[in-house]
Design a protein around this motif. Structure first.
Motif: not given
Length: 533
Positions: A523-530
């Protein structure tokens, strides 16, 4: 027990006035002090010991339970979930201690012919003491009349997955006003009950580009060396205690075992007490003459095209991994407090210029460290670096695949994995290795890992066993832990499952090594990378 953690940083100054010069950066990389948090192991190791008392039981009536009112962070009802829907549930303030006097309820309901799976990555409440003061409760049918109630520190068992009986699932949390702890973190995923429909919606981590390497054609069952017994650390040992896993949750947490060693070791092996895991020494270079990542495996040119070398503020060294055209994944302890990072891609040898290597200068604005990173416990040790320019992929520069929501329930326990980096080849080495190295090791259970690292370990981590001559070391921090996978059409690829995070006080005493578990932070990676992962 208190832990002594040392970040081996170097404060020798390397001015950035020459940062645009490639030769300067590579010279500075070899002189930089390698980072690697090191945790002092306990003087006595107790196998399978519970860090704090935990208790799980089947509870029959909670009619007095009333969710706290007026608190959107504490309760919700989601009754329109579809196949493939995914989300996160945490207790208030997580990962900081939850407040007292809270009663939270999360109710999930999905469409017909689906079921809901929740994977618990962290569960730590006030321990049971003759009664339940704080607890988490799971209902696999949405009805809390008969539900499993858990309390204490259950992170010797995380991550574990609970599945709904049909299409309804409930979670409850209660905290008293006495003592407060970290609480709960879980991910939920809705899956079709029909395997054919699940295959239709399942997203592959392989996109046709990522995770490709020449090692894929060598790294299979015919070329891997057989598993070898792990090396016993030089520590006093106490015998394991008896597990008290209740029968009510054996389908969730597994049968209790008194096996004196990792339960996942092949039964044909003789297990000595304590065995913290097993390793398989991967591809080796016999001509190198170096028995000591520490380890024997010199990486062939282009074998790990996602590898990144990081020069942090001109003085510290870490590894990283390219995950798409713009982002590099690394550890938060590498980026903590950094104002400038030089990122090198497309090279194996830091001394010899490689044709096609790339150099990027990243400022503070391009550093996305997890906001909950805790240097005292090395928790949430994950960061993303955004490159200032788009990376065009070549044979020497390409991304590593990442796990997605469909890997939530996979622990990777006992599976063979690879780790690569330029870290020190020995404890007493004066600098990092100029040549990229790699070793093949095995994932061990978090219960065994906690015998060394104690409360540092939760389901947010994954651990590997090591040997005295096969282990990540200082300077390998932030590098990728990868595993071989296969796409639905049969294409092999590598997927990153961990980020090198911390180890014991020596790289040559066969202590386990801890990694940040990627699947706990999608979820964190999705937020940062879009990107939807």
């Amino acid at each position: 027990m208190l832990f002594q953690i040392a970040l081996f940083c170097c404060f020798a100054a390397f001015p950035f006035s020459n940062a645009g010069n490639d030769d300067y950066v590579f010279e500075a990389l070899l002189k930089a002090k390698p980072l690697f948090p090191q945790i002092k192991p306990p003087d006595v190791v107790k196998i399978d010991e519970e860090i704090n008392p935990s208790k799980v039981e089947l509870y029959e009536d909670l009619s007095h339970f009333l969710p706290s009112r007026g608190s959107s962070d504490c309760s919700f009802n989601k009754t329109d979930l579809k196949a493939g829907d995914y989300g996160t549930i945490t207790t208030p303030n997580y990962p900081d201690n939850y407040p007292g006097g809270r009663s939270c309820q999360w109710y999930l309901e999905s469409e017909e012919d689906t079921r809901i799976e929740v994977t618990v990555f962290d569960l730590f409440t006030q321990p049971w003491f003759f009664t339940y003061f704080d607890y988490v409760q799971f209902s696999t049918d949405g009805n809390f009349t008969n539900a499993e109630r858990m309390s204490g520190d259950l992170n010797a068992r995380t991550p574990f997955t609970i599945a709904s009986q049909e299409n309804k699932l409930g979670v409850r949390f209660r905290s008293s006003t006495l003592f407060n702890f970290r609480g709960l973190k879980l991910h939920y995923l809705v899956k079709p009950t029909d395997p054919a429909k699940l295959d239709e919606i399942r997203i592959s981590s392989y996109d046709g580009v990522c995770g490709q390497s020449q090692l894929l054609f060598e790294d299979d069952e015919t070329t891997q060396r057989p598993l070898l017994p792990g090396v016993v650390p030089e520590l006093p040992i106490l015998a394991p205690g008896r597990s008290t896993t209740p029968s009510a949750i054996r389908h969730v947490l597994g049968e209790a075992t008194t096996h004196r060693g990792p339960a996942w070791l092949p039964p044909s092996l003789t297990v000595h007490i304590p065995v913290f895991g097993s390793v398989a020494e991967g591809q080796t270079n016999q001509e190198s003459g170096n028995p000591k990542i520490i380890g024997p495996g010199q990486a062939p040119a282009g074998a790990f095209p996602w590898m990144a070398a990081l020069l942090i503020d001109g003085r510290s060294f870490c590894g990283g991994s390219l995950i798409d055209n713009y982002h590099v994944l690394t550890a938060a302890h590498c980026t903590d407090g950094a104002t400038k990072i030089n990122v090198v891609l497309g090279t194996n040898n830091l001394k010899t210029p490689d044709e096609g290597r790339l150099l990027f200068n990243v400022t503070r604005e391009g550093i996305f460290q997890h906001p909950k990173y805790n240097p005292s416990t090395v928790a949430y040790d994950i960061a993303v670096i955004r490159l200032p320019e788009r990376v065009e992929f070549t044979e020497k520069v390409r991304p590593i695949c990442l796990p997605n929501r469909y890997h939530n329930a996979e622990t990777f326990q006992s599976q063979l994995v690879r780790v690569s980096g330029w870290g020190k080849p020995a404890d007493k080495a004066v600098s990092v290795s100029p040549v990229l190295k790699n070793v093949t090791i095995a994932v061990m259970s978090n219960r065994q890992c906690r015998a060394i690292f104690r409360h540092i370990i939760s389901g947010n981590n994954v651990c590997t066993a090591t040997k005295t001559t096969v282990a990540p070391c200082r300077g390998d921090s932030g590098g990728p832990l990868i595993i071989r996978q296969q796409s639905p059409d049969g294409t092999p690829y590598y997927m990153q499952v961990g980020i090198v995070s911390f180890g014991g006080t020596s790289c040559e005493r066969a202590y386990p090594v801890g990694y940040t578990r990627i699947s706990a932070f999608i979820d964190y990676l999705s937020t940062i990378t879009g990107k939807s992962i």
